[in-house]
Write a protein that holds these residues in place. Structure first.
Motif, PDB file in Angstrom:
ATOM      1  N   PHE A   1       0.871  -1.063  -0.052  1.00 52.08           N
ATOM      2  CA  PHE A   1      -0.214  -0.113  -0.078  1.00 52.08           C
ATOM      3  C   PHE A   1       0.965   1.251   0.073  1.00 52.08           C
TER       4      PHE A   1
ATOM      5  N   PRO B   1      -8.601   0.765  -9.499  1.00 54.26           N
ATOM      6  CA  PRO B   1      -7.972   1.124  -8.090  1.00 54.26           C
ATOM      7  C   PRO B   1      -8.091   2.788  -7.857  1.00 54.26           C
TER       8      PRO B   1
ATOM      9  N   GLU C   1      -5.544   2.198  -3.135  1.00 52.06           N
ATOM     10  CA  GLU C   1      -4.127   1.708  -3.255  1.00 52.06           C
ATOM     11  C   GLU C   1      -3.192   2.703  -2.859  1.00 52.06           C
TER      12      GLU C   1
END
Length: 440
Positions: A60, A297, A336
Motif C-alpha cells: 500500500f 483502483p 491503493e
C-alpha cells in the motif's frame, strides 16, 4: 458543544458502523495468508524450527508531495526534510507543472543546474532522491489547464501540437523511471482556460495521447474534492466525475486509476459546517463503494486537514481526524494509496515562506511544524503504518509447515533449527498464491 465535538460529530455518531467496516475491510483487503515450508537439504520437513517474521515494507502506498526537496534556505532544514521523508513514506508526488517546467518553448527545467523556482524542484533532483531511498515517484500532472503556459495557448491545432510535444518529451526522458502519471487534473473548471479544455472530448484526447507515449505506465484521472466526495456532486453512478470516467472508458480511453483530492481549505469559523459531509463515515464509504463499480483502483492524491494553529488542542483534533480518515481509506478494497499534500507548515502555495497568515500556510495543514518538529498528526500516520499495520511474529514449526496472516508487502524470514540459521526475503502479494519453501 465544543469545537472538537462539533467537528467530530458524525465520526462519533456513526462510530460503530465506522469501526465495523474498518475492521472487516482491513482484514479482507489489506492482509493475506503466507504458507511456509521449512525443509532440509534432502527436502524433508524440519521440525522444531523457530521462525521470525519481520515486515520490511508495505505494498500500500503512503506519502506526500516532494515540493520542498532542497528548497529551504537553511541546510539543516534541507537535511531534516530529506531524512524525515525517506524514513516515513514510500511514494512521493513530483511537480510537473507545465509553466514552471517549460517556462519558454523548448527550454526545460529538468537538470539540477536549472534555475530554481520555489516549490518546484526539478525532476532529475527528485528522481535521484527517490531512487536512492526506495521511494516510488509519481508525476503530477500532464494536462492541467491552470498550469498551461501562456505561450502554449491559442488555436486548437496549436495547443494540441504543444501538448503532443510535452507528452513526447516527458515520456522519452522519464517514462521508464516514473511508473504513475496523472494525465488530467481538475477538469470541471467553468472559465475558458484554454481552447482544448473547452472541447467535449478533452479527457479522451488526453488519455489517448498519454497511452501513445506512456504505454507501460499507470495513467490516472484526478479531480478536486468538491467534485468527488461532496453530497452536492455525489449522486452515485450519476455523479459528474463518475460519468466523466465512465464516458471516457466507453469511448476507449485507457484509464488505470481514479485520483481524488481532499483539501479541507475552509475557514475555521465555518469548519464544522463545511467539513461535516467530508467527516461522515457513511458518506465516505458510499463514495468509495460507488466508484469501486468502475473496477479501477483509487488513490487519495492530495490531502490537507487544517489545524489552524499550533495550539495543542487544535493539533490533537487534526490528528484525530487524520486517524479516522486514514483508517477508513486504508480499509477499502479499491484504495491503493494515500498521499498527503504539504509535509511542513509555512511552505505552502500562495504565501511567502513562514507567513502563516496567507495562502495554504494559514490553515496549518502540514504534518510538521515550521521548525520541522512532528505534530501529533505525523505521529499518527507513522504509528499506523509502522506499528498498527505491520506484521512481526515469532512462530514455531511442529511438522515443518506453518502459515501466517499479514499485511501485504515484503518480509524478512529468519529460520533457526538444529544450530543453523538462514534468512529469506519473501513478498506477500495480494494477487498471488503465497507459497514459499525455505531450505535450511
Amino acid at each position: 458543544m465544543s469545537r472538537r465535538n462539533e467537528v467530530l460529530r458524525l465520526f462519533n455518531a456513526k462510530h460503530s458502523y465506522m469501526e465495523d467496516r474498518i475492521k472487516a475491510g482491513i482484514e479482507a483487503n489489506r492482509k493475506g495468508d503466507a504458507f511456509l515450508h521449512i525443509v532440509d537439504g534432502k527436502g524433508e520437513a524440519v521440525k522444531d524450527a523457530v521462525v521470525k517474521v519481520v515486515q520490511k515494507s508495505h505494498d500500500f502506498k503512503y506519502g506526500a508531495n516532494l515540493f520542498m526537496l532542497d528548497e529551504f534556505q537553511d541546510e539543516e532544514k534541507n537535511g531534516a526534510y530529506r531524512k524525515i521523508f525517506s524514513e516515513s513514506f514510500n511514494i512521493a508526488t513530483l511537480p510537473f507543472y507545465w509553466k514552471d517546467l517549460e517556462p519558454e518553448p523548448g527550454k526545460y527545467r529538468f537538470s539540477k543546474e536549472s534555475p530554481r523556482i520555489y516549490r518546484r524542484p526539478v525532476p532529475d533532483l527528485c528522481l535521484e532522491y527517490c531512487e536512492a531511498n526506495g521511494i516510488e515517484p509519481k508525476a503530477h500532472c500532464l494536462n492541467y489547464a491552470v498550469i498551461m503556459p501562456e505561450w502554449a495557448k491559442g488555436t486548437l491545432a496549436w495547443e494540441k501540437k504543444c501538448l503532443n510535444e510535452r507528452f513526447r518529451t516527458l515520456a522519452e526522458r522519464y517514462a521508464g523511471r516514473i511508473p504513475m502519471w496523472e494525465v488530467t487534473n481538475e477538469t470541471f473548471w467553468t472559465s475558458p482556460l484554454s481552447t482544448l479544455y473547452r472541447q467535449p472530448e478533452m479527457v479522451e484526447y488526453s488519455f489517448a495521447l498519454a497511452e501513445k507515449y506512456f504505454p507501460a505506465n499507470k495513467l490516472i484521472i484526478n479531480e478536486a474534492h468538491i467534485k468527488s466526495w461532496s453530497p452536492q456532486c455525489f449522486l452515485g453512478d450519476r455523479s459528474p466525475f463518475y460519468m466523466q470516467i465512465e464516458r471516457a472508458l466507453l469511448k476507449g480511453a485507457r484509464i488505470d486509476g481514479i485520483g481524488m483530492q481532499y483539501h479541507m481549505f475552509y475557514p475555521q469559523e465555518k469548519e464544522a459546517e463545511e467539513t461535516r459531509p467530508y467527516y461522515d463515515p457513511e458518506q465516505l464509504f458510499a463514495v468509495m463503494d460507488a466508484y469501486d463499480k468502475l473496477n479501477l483502483p483509487m488513490h487519495l492524491t492530495e490531502i490537507t486537514i487544517p489545524a489552524y494553529s499550533n495550539d495543542p488542542e487544535d493539533e490533537a483534533l487534526q490528528a484525530e481526524i487524520i486517524r479516522n480518515l486514514y483508517r477508513i481509506w486504508f480499509s477499502h478494497r479499491a484504495m491503493e494509496g494515500i498521499i498527503y499534500w504539504n509535509l511542513v507548515d509555512g511552505y505552502g502555495y500562495g504565501a511567502e515562506p513562514g507567513d502563516m497568515s496567507a495562502g495554504e500556510n494559514s490553515y496549518y495543514g502540514g504534518l510538521l511544524r515550521f521548525d520541522m518538529s512532528p505534530k501529533p498528526a505525523f505521529k499518527v500516520i507513522r504509528e499506523l503504518f509502522d506499528q498498527e499495520w505491520r506484521t512481526n511474529l515469532e512462530l514455531h514449526t511442529a511438522s515443518g509447515d506453518l502459515s501466517f496472516r499479514g499485511f501485504y508487502g515484503s518480509y524478512d524470514i529468519e529460520v533457526t533449527a538444529a544450530g543453523k540459521r538462514v534468512n529469506k526475503t519473501i513478498h506477500l502479494n495480494k494477487h498471488k498464491y503465497n507459497n514459499f519453501t525455505i531450505n535450511i
